[in-house]
Design a protein around this motif. Structure first.
Motif, PDB file in Angstrom:
ATOM      1  N   THR A 119       0.855  -1.176   0.000  1.00 34.07           N
ATOM      2  CA  THR A 119       0.000   0.000   0.000  1.00 34.07           C
ATOM      3  C   THR A 119       0.892   1.226   0.000  1.00 34.07           C
ATOM      4  O   THR A 119       1.891   1.265   0.711  1.00 34.07           O
ATOM      5  N   TYR A 120       0.524   2.219  -0.799  1.00 32.79           N
ATOM      6  CA  TYR A 120       1.284   3.469  -0.851  1.00 32.79           C
ATOM      7  C   TYR A 120       0.452   4.595  -0.256  1.00 32.79           C
ATOM      8  O   TYR A 120      -0.743   4.706  -0.532  1.00 32.79           O
ATOM      9  N   PHE A 121       1.103   5.413   0.565  1.00 35.39           N
ATOM     10  CA  PHE A 121       0.503   6.646   1.059  1.00 35.39           C
ATOM     11  C   PHE A 121       1.298   7.779   0.424  1.00 35.39           C
ATOM     12  O   PHE A 121       2.488   7.935   0.699  1.00 35.39           O
ATOM     13  N   ILE A 122       0.650   8.534  -0.451  1.00 36.46           N
ATOM     14  CA  ILE A 122       1.335   9.509  -1.297  1.00 36.46           C
ATOM     15  C   ILE A 122       0.873  10.927  -0.958  1.00 36.46           C
ATOM     16  O   ILE A 122      -0.331  11.193  -0.884  1.00 36.46           O
ATOM     17  N   ASN A 127      -1.627  20.134  -4.299  1.00 30.84           N
ATOM     18  CA  ASN A 127      -2.868  20.487  -3.608  1.00 30.84           C
ATOM     19  C   ASN A 127      -2.822  20.123  -2.121  1.00 30.84           C
ATOM     20  O   ASN A 127      -3.848  20.150  -1.450  1.00 30.84           O
ATOM     21  N   ASP A 128      -1.632  19.792  -1.603  1.00 30.72           N
ATOM     22  CA  ASP A 128      -1.400  19.472  -0.191  1.00 30.72           C
ATOM     23  C   ASP A 128      -2.380  18.422   0.299  1.00 30.72           C
ATOM     24  O   ASP A 128      -3.112  18.612   1.271  1.00 30.72           O
ATOM     25  N   SER A 129      -2.381  17.275  -0.410  1.00 32.31           N
ATOM     26  CA  SER A 129      -3.299  16.198  -0.051  1.00 32.31           C
ATOM     27  C   SER A 129      -2.532  14.889   0.147  1.00 32.31           C
ATOM     28  O   SER A 129      -1.409  14.732  -0.328  1.00 32.31           O
ATOM     29  N   TRP A 130      -3.160  13.959   0.861  1.00 34.56           N
ATOM     30  CA  TRP A 130      -2.635  12.614   1.053  1.00 34.56           C
ATOM     31  C   TRP A 130      -3.613  11.628   0.440  1.00 34.56           C
ATOM     32  O   TRP A 130      -4.826  11.725   0.644  1.00 34.56           O
ATOM     33  N   SER A 131      -3.058  10.679  -0.332  1.00 36.05           N
ATOM     34  CA  SER A 131      -3.871   9.653  -0.983  1.00 36.05           C
ATOM     35  C   SER A 131      -3.324   8.276  -0.633  1.00 36.05           C
ATOM     36  O   SER A 131      -2.168   8.127  -0.264  1.00 36.05           O
ATOM     37  N   VAL A 132      -4.175   7.280  -0.781  1.00 34.84           N
ATOM     38  CA  VAL A 132      -3.774   5.892  -0.590  1.00 34.84           C
ATOM     39  C   VAL A 132      -3.909   5.189  -1.938  1.00 34.84           C
ATOM     40  O   VAL A 132      -4.846   5.442  -2.692  1.00 34.84           O
ATOM     41  N   GLU A 133      -2.915   4.341  -2.256  1.00 30.02           N
ATOM     42  CA  GLU A 133      -2.949   3.582  -3.509  1.00 30.02           C
ATOM     43  C   GLU A 133      -2.771   2.111  -3.188  1.00 30.02           C
ATOM     44  O   GLU A 133      -1.799   1.721  -2.540  1.00 30.02           O
ATOM     45  N   GLN A 134      -3.735   1.306  -3.650  1.00 33.55           N
ATOM     46  CA  GLN A 134      -3.698  -0.136  -3.467  1.00 33.55           C
ATOM     47  C   GLN A 134      -4.155  -0.795  -4.750  1.00 33.55           C
ATOM     48  O   GLN A 134      -5.200  -0.432  -5.287  1.00 33.55           O
ATOM     49  N   ASN A 135      -3.360  -1.735  -5.240  1.00 26.97           N
ATOM     50  CA  ASN A 135      -3.685  -2.467  -6.461  1.00 26.97           C
ATOM     51  C   ASN A 135      -3.990  -1.534  -7.625  1.00 26.97           C
ATOM     52  O   ASN A 135      -4.902  -1.776  -8.410  1.00 26.97           O
ATOM     53  N   GLY A 136      -3.278  -0.429  -7.722  1.00 27.43           N
ATOM     54  CA  GLY A 136      -3.453   0.522  -8.813  1.00 27.43           C
ATOM     55  C   GLY A 136      -4.609   1.482  -8.658  1.00 27.43           C
ATOM     56  O   GLY A 136      -4.818   2.348  -9.495  1.00 27.43           O
ATOM     57  N   VAL A 137      -5.389   1.353  -7.587  1.00 29.53           N
ATOM     58  CA  VAL A 137      -6.524   2.234  -7.345  1.00 29.53           C
ATOM     59  C   VAL A 137      -6.095   3.316  -6.350  1.00 29.53           C
ATOM     60  O   VAL A 137      -5.634   3.013  -5.253  1.00 29.53           O
ATOM     61  N   VAL A 138      -6.249   4.588  -6.761  1.00 27.77           N
ATOM     62  CA  VAL A 138      -5.845   5.721  -5.923  1.00 27.77           C
ATOM     63  C   VAL A 138      -7.094   6.396  -5.363  1.00 27.77           C
ATOM     64  O   VAL A 138      -8.037   6.668  -6.095  1.00 27.77           O
ATOM     65  N   LYS A 139      -7.064   6.656  -4.047  1.00 29.08           N
ATOM     66  CA  LYS A 139      -8.193   7.333  -3.400  1.00 29.08           C
ATOM     67  C   LYS A 139      -7.619   8.403  -2.473  1.00 29.08           C
ATOM     68  O   LYS A 139      -6.782   8.121  -1.628  1.00 29.08           O
ATOM     69  N   GLU A 140      -8.105   9.633  -2.648  1.00 27.99           N
ATOM     70  CA  GLU A 140      -7.652  10.716  -1.773  1.00 27.99           C
ATOM     71  C   GLU A 140      -8.239  10.517  -0.388  1.00 27.99           C
ATOM     72  O   GLU A 140      -9.442  10.348  -0.229  1.00 27.99           O
ATOM     73  N   GLY A 148      -6.600  26.125   7.912  1.00 31.39           N
ATOM     74  CA  GLY A 148      -6.272  25.320   9.088  1.00 31.39           C
ATOM     75  C   GLY A 148      -7.196  24.142   9.306  1.00 31.39           C
ATOM     76  O   GLY A 148      -7.174  23.527  10.363  1.00 31.39           O
ATOM     77  N   THR A 149      -8.011  23.811   8.334  1.00 31.07           N
ATOM     78  CA  THR A 149      -8.894  22.650   8.422  1.00 31.07           C
ATOM     79  C   THR A 149      -8.445  21.633   7.382  1.00 31.07           C
ATOM     80  O   THR A 149      -7.594  21.921   6.535  1.00 31.07           O
ATOM     81  N   ILE A 150      -9.016  20.428   7.464  1.00 33.94           N
ATOM     82  CA  ILE A 150      -8.777  19.436   6.420  1.00 33.94           C
ATOM     83  C   ILE A 150     -10.099  19.104   5.757  1.00 33.94           C
ATOM     84  O   ILE A 150     -11.167  19.231   6.357  1.00 33.94           O
ATOM     85  N   GLN A 151     -10.000  18.692   4.518  1.00 39.62           N
ATOM     86  CA  GLN A 151     -11.169  18.280   3.742  1.00 39.62           C
ATOM     87  C   GLN A 151     -11.036  16.782   3.504  1.00 39.62           C
ATOM     88  O   GLN A 151     -10.006  16.321   3.025  1.00 39.62           O
ATOM     89  N   ALA A 152     -12.049  16.027   3.873  1.00 39.73           N
ATOM     90  CA  ALA A 152     -12.016  14.581   3.693  1.00 39.73           C
ATOM     91  C   ALA A 152     -13.326  14.106   3.085  1.00 39.73           C
ATOM     92  O   ALA A 152     -14.378  14.719   3.299  1.00 39.73           O
ATOM     93  N   ASN A 153     -13.264  13.012   2.357  1.00 38.24           N
ATOM     94  CA  ASN A 153     -14.450  12.398   1.770  1.00 38.24           C
ATOM     95  C   ASN A 153     -14.891  11.286   2.723  1.00 38.24           C
ATOM     96  O   ASN A 153     -14.218  10.276   2.857  1.00 38.24           O
TER      97      ASN A 153
END
Length: 183
Positions: A119-122, A127-140, A148-153
């Motif tokens: 698993t990759y954490f990129i 855009n100052d974001s962190w995403s996770v990549e597993q099996n070629g699928v990337v999700k922010e 000073g806040t974060i935006q999450a889905n």
């Protein structure tokens, strides 16, 4: 009492400007040397005796290089070349009691599970974001907002959370009491 010449005074002022804040830095070379010296053998007495002879020579050279070169580079560029962990792998115990191999990348982390799954954490600087990549699928996972806040889905809905205890509580409640980011 001798007078200081103008040339000497100008050299001191120029050095003061050029090497400003060189003393404020990671001292990465010195710290790596001291860590090595303290852990070179299992005997603290042998380490102390060897250190007694090496510190005045090797330690002096390490501090000199740190102050004049590495900390100056760190001050002007923001990065200390010796402090980089890129490419290094650490074994980290997960909450399940198993060890995971975590390798530091230039823009994030690679996590290899005991089962071999990677698993990759990129981090995306643009855009100052962190995403996770597993099996070629990337999700922010989330992105930092300028206020000073974060935006999450969360559950298909984009929400903003504050970076404090109340924000953590809101995030927990948003995902039905499960917590995904911190221990």
């Amino acid at each position: 009492m001798k007078k200081i010449s103008l040339k000497v005074a100008v050299c001191f002022l120029a050095a003061n400007f050029l090497f400003s804040s060189c003393f404020v830095g990671k001292y990465a070379l010195w710290n790596k040397y001291i860590n090595w010296q303290n852990n070179m053998t299992s005997s603290k007495f042998v380490n102390a005796i060897v250190g007694f002879f090496l510190v005045p020579i090797v330690g002096g050279i390490c501090q000199f290089v740190d102050v004049l070169v590495l900390n100056t580079i760190e001050f002007w560029s923001g990065n200390n070349p010796m402090a980089s962990n890129i490419g290094k792998t650490q074994q980290v115990m997960g909450q399940d009691g198993r060890y995971y191999a975590v390798t530091t990348l230039k823009n994030g982390y690679e996590v290899k599970a005991p089962t071999g799954e990677i698993t990759y954490f990129i981090h995306n600087e643009e855009n100052d974001s962190w995403s996770v990549e597993q099996n070629g699928v990337v999700k922010e996972l989330f992105r930092f907002n300028g206020d000073g806040t974060i935006q999450a889905n969360v559950n298909g809905e984009t929400r903003n959370f504050t970076l404090n205890e109340a924000g953590v509580y809101d995030a927990r409640m948003a995902v039905n009491g499960t917590f995904f980011a911190m221990n």
